[in-house]
Structure formats: structure tokens, C-alpha cells
Enzyme design. Structure first.
Site, PDB file in Angstrom:
ATOM      1  N   GLN A   1     -10.732   1.215  -4.363  1.00  0.00           N
ATOM      2  CA  GLN A   1     -11.382   0.929  -2.884  1.00  0.00           C
ATOM      3  C   GLN A   1     -12.932   0.767  -3.174  1.00  0.00           C
ATOM      4  O   GLN A   1     -13.542   1.411  -3.926  1.00  0.00           O
ATOM      5  CB  GLN A   1     -11.256   2.230  -2.338  1.00  0.00           C
TER       6      GLN A   1
ATOM      7  N   TYR B   1     -17.736   4.081   7.692  1.00  0.00           N
ATOM      8  CA  TYR B   1     -18.668   3.292   6.836  1.00  0.00           C
ATOM      9  C   TYR B   1     -19.156   1.997   7.420  1.00  0.00           C
ATOM     10  O   TYR B   1     -18.929   1.811   8.618  1.00  0.00           O
ATOM     11  CB  TYR B   1     -18.032   3.511   5.570  1.00  0.00           C
TER      12      TYR B   1
ATOM     13  N   ALA C   1      -2.654  11.547  -0.652  1.00  0.00           N
ATOM     14  CA  ALA C   1      -3.949  12.121  -1.500  1.00  0.00           C
ATOM     15  C   ALA C   1      -3.763  13.621  -1.797  1.00  0.00           C
ATOM     16  O   ALA C   1      -3.379  14.041  -3.057  1.00  0.00           O
ATOM     17  CB  ALA C   1      -5.006  11.817  -0.793  1.00  0.00           C
ATOM     18  N   ARG C   2      -3.840  14.359  -0.929  1.00  0.00           N
ATOM     19  CA  ARG C   2      -3.631  15.764  -1.026  1.00  0.00           C
ATOM     20  C   ARG C   2      -2.306  16.339  -1.788  1.00  0.00           C
ATOM     21  O   ARG C   2      -2.343  17.096  -2.773  1.00  0.00           O
ATOM     22  CB  ARG C   2      -3.911  16.777   0.224  1.00  0.00           C
TER      23      ARG C   2
END
Length: 407
Positions: free
Chosen positions: A100, A170, A346-347
Site C-alpha cells: 500500500q 490521508y 487485518a485484526r
């Protein structure tokens, strides 16, 4: 229920994955000196060995000014051998490798990014805290070119895919969102103008990617607060990425790190954990006093973005990656049945790097992540880790984890 496609191969542009799972680009905080470490190598190798279709190294800055953390990757020629070692290990385990890339914009501090943080517009970032400077037009073109150069470096490092971060508040997201973009020139005002920087970046990215690198883009479906991007505008952004920019797949997310951080991840921020790992100073004191107001909780539920994501599935025809709250084989199969081509986690993979293999062995597999978000609280200061893999935790952190997991 139809026969699950979870363990069938799937295509993203020129790339074929062995199954429909992707390790989401959750920041690992494993790059001291802004370069890959042994920890980063071991973690992604373990996820690849655990059965994932593709694992994504997180949040590499395209320029030094794009860094928001001291332990974050910065894509530059010096780190290519270290990245190549990681991609070789991932490929050896049968998985694909992605990275990423993005620019944090206003989410930084001069001490980290080496300059006054830049954004679509001037302002103040309370989280650093710091003055932020609006970008000049000449800088806008230079940053867009930096995205293309970053893609070329990623290819040199053996990456099969790149993920462009256009969400979560972002820099690209700061141009897209009316909350952060107050420009009066051709980069501000109408959505068409606010998308101009994103389109410039994507033009450079697609040229650099060529015919052999998959390009995924992470976008917000909503910014997650009043005054931010909402579904209708985000659908237009998604259609533009599909029809004009040539993206191979979209990752559907939401939230704004500087305004609605837990909208991205859900649950509560474990403030004792967050401040425990912070370096001493006034910041941990400020978080202890005002953290509950600065980082409000948002309830966790499985597949929490699904309702919004279905609107995007209906409107688009390119491959879509569902992300957000996937912790069980049952819910993953349900999401895939709705027509999403891939699922991203992810987690679940911080909790259990071999979760994908466990789902292959057991249709009822469920990871035992309790969503105390210890991993996230810790991530801002030292490497991301699940509390279940950390020895000798202080008693006050154990109590906080128990309290949050038993709510």
C-alpha cells in the site's frame, strides 16, 4: 447457500490469486528507520504460510513528506533489497505480494516528515499538533509523479500489486473531502475539481504499473462524520476510478483518521495501552485527559461496512474487495455470496496469521479476536501485536483489555 468461492482462484487485472483472501494494509509499525525489518519479514512470511491469497505491506510513503510515523516504510531505492527479500519469502509460500502506498498529507509533524506538513488546504492538525500548509500547484504535480516512481520501485522489489490509499483522510482523501479541501482553484470546489489530484496520481500509477502489475485503490464510502464525503459523492469517485482511471479493483472502506478514527476500525481505543507505549511528554497526558473526546468509540459488529458496500456492489462492475470486521468463515462466505470478489482482513490475521488455513480445515472457524484493539493502541509507538502473543503485560493493561472485551 451457494457453494463457497472462498478457496477458488480470483483475478485482479493481470494478477491471479490462489484464493479470495487478502491481508489488509493495516500499519504494522515494523519499519524503524523507514526501512523493512526482520519483524516485517517474519510477519508477512507467516501470513503467506498461513494460506492468504495476497498479503499487503502497509502504508509506504511515496515521499519523505508523506511519512506520518517513525516506524513506517518510505519507498526509496535503498530499501528495495530488503523489500525483495520479503516478496521472495511471500512467493515461496504461494501467496502474492502487494504494498500500500500513499502520502499522509496533514497527518504528520515536522519532526517525522522533515517539513511543515502539507495538505489540500492550510489549517491545523490537533493530533500532532501542528500548522499545516496548503500545497502549491507545482507541488501537486510533483507528488503525483512521486506515486508513479513509487510504483516503479515496488515492481523492482517484486510486488505483484500496488494499493493506492485514497481514503481514511490521508492526502488524496484530503483533496476529495470537502472537510479538508477549501481550495479556490481548479483543485477545489466541485467534486470534479476535488478529484483532479486523484486522477493525476492514478495517471502516473497506471503508466508505471504497465500490463503486469495489479492496481487496487482503497476509498472511503463515507468519511464518517457530518461535513465529510457521503455515499453519493463516493460512488462518483468509485465510478471515476473504474471508468476513467483504469483501476483493477477497489477496496471499500470508510473513516477519517484525524476526525473519525474508530469509524475505520470500530470498537474503543484502549487509552491506557495507547499512553503506556507513548514516549513521555505532554501528549500522553493530553490523551489521558481528553482521549475519550478525541477518539470516540464506535460499536463493533461483524462485517460493519457491509450495508454501505452493497450499494457500491450494485453500482459498479469491477472487482470489489470487502474489508471491515471479518472474523469468521460463516460471515466471509456470506459476504462473498453477495458478489464481492475478495475479502480483506487485518485484526484476524494479527490474532492468528494462519486463520485462512484454519478456515480451510473448518467451515465454522472463527478467530478469537476480542476487539479490545490493544494491537491498535500499541501500533502508534511500537510494532503491532495481539495481546495474546505478548508476554508479561502490565496488570493495568490486562484489566483494560478484559474490561473492553467483556463489554
Amino acid at each position: 447457500m451457494e457453494e463457497s468461492i472462498l478457496f477458488t482462484s480470483g483475478k485482479i487485472g493481470p494478477l491471479t490469486l490462489r484464493n479470495r483472501t487478502i491481508r489488509a494494509a493495516a500499519f504494522e509499525s515494523m519499519a524503524p528507520g523507514n526501512a523493512p525489518s526482520e519483524l516485517l519479514y517474519n510477519y508477512h512470511k507467516s501470513v503467506a504460510a498461513g494460506g492468504i491469497g495476497m498479503t499487503t505491506l502497509a502504508y509506504a510513503a511515496v515521499t519523505q513528506s508523506g511519512l506520518s510515523f517513525e516506524r513506517q516504510l518510505w519507498l526509496r531505492p535503498e530499501i528495495i533489497p530488503g523489500l525483495r527479500r520479503i516478496t521472495d519469502a511471500i512467493h515461496k509460500e504461494g501467496a502474492a505480494a502487494s504494498i500500500q502506498m500513499g502520502h499522509c498529507g496533514n497527518m504528520s509533524h515536522k519532526s517525522i516528515c522533515g517539513c511543515t506538513p502539507i495538505s489540500a488546504s492550510s489549517g491545523f492538525n490537533i493530533y500532532s499538533p501542528t500548522i499545516v500548509r496548503g500545497m502549491k500547484q507545482s507541488e501537486i504535480a510533483a507528488i503525483a509523479k512521486a506515486y508513479g516512481e513509487a510504483v516503479r520501485l515496488a515492481k523492482e522489489a517484486g510486488m505483484d500489486a500496488v494499493e493506492i490509499h485514497a481514503g481514511h483522510g490521508y492526502l488524496i482523501s484530503q483533496f476529495l473531502s470537502p472537510y479538508t479541501n477549501h481550495r479556490k482553484d481548479e483543485y477545489g470546489g466541485s467534486l470534479e475539481n476535488r478529484m483532479r489530484f486523484m486522477k493525476m496520481c492514478m495517471d502516473e500509477v497506471m503508466k508505471a504499473a504497465g500490463s503486469d502489475t495489479a492496481v487496487l485503490v482503497k476509498i472511503n464510502m463515507r468519511d464518517g462524520f457530518n461535513g465529510g464525503m457521503e455515499i453519493e459523492e463516493s460512488l462518483d469517485v468509485a465510478r471515476t476510478l473504474q471508468n476513467e482511471c483504469g483501476a483493477h479493483a477497489l477496496i471499500l472502506s470508510g473513516g477519517f483518521v484525524s476526525k473519525a478514527p474508530m469509524y475505520v476500525m470500530r470498537g474503543a481505543m484502549p487509552l491506557k495501552t495507547l499512553t503506556y507505549y507513548m514516549p513521555t511528554g505532554w501528549l500522553p497526558l493530553g490523551v489521558k485527559i481528553g482521549g475519550h473526546f478525541m477518539i470516540p468509540s464506535v460499536p463493533f459488529k461483524e462485517a460493519y461496512f457491509l450495508e454501505d458496500a452493497l450499494k457500491f456492489r450494485k453500482a459498479l462492475n469491477l472487482p470489489l474487495v470487502y474489508v471491515g470486521g471479518l472474523i469468521s468463515r460463516k460471515k466471509i462466505d456470506e459476504v462473498l455470496d453477495y458478489g464481492f470478489e475478495f475479502v480483506s482482513m487485518a485484526r484476524a490475521l494479527i490474532n492468528d496469521p494462519a486463520f485462512v488455513n484454519h478456515m480451510k480445515e473448518d467451515k465454522h472457524a472463527r478467530c478469537d479476536c476480542g476487539h479490545s484493539n490493544y494491537c491498535i493502541g500499541r501500533m502508534y509507538s511500537i510494532e503491532m501485536a495481539c495481546h495474546k502473543h505478548v508476554q508479561n503485560l502490565p496488570e493495568k493493561l490486562i484489566k483494560e483489555i478484559e474490561q473492553l472485551e467483556n463489554k
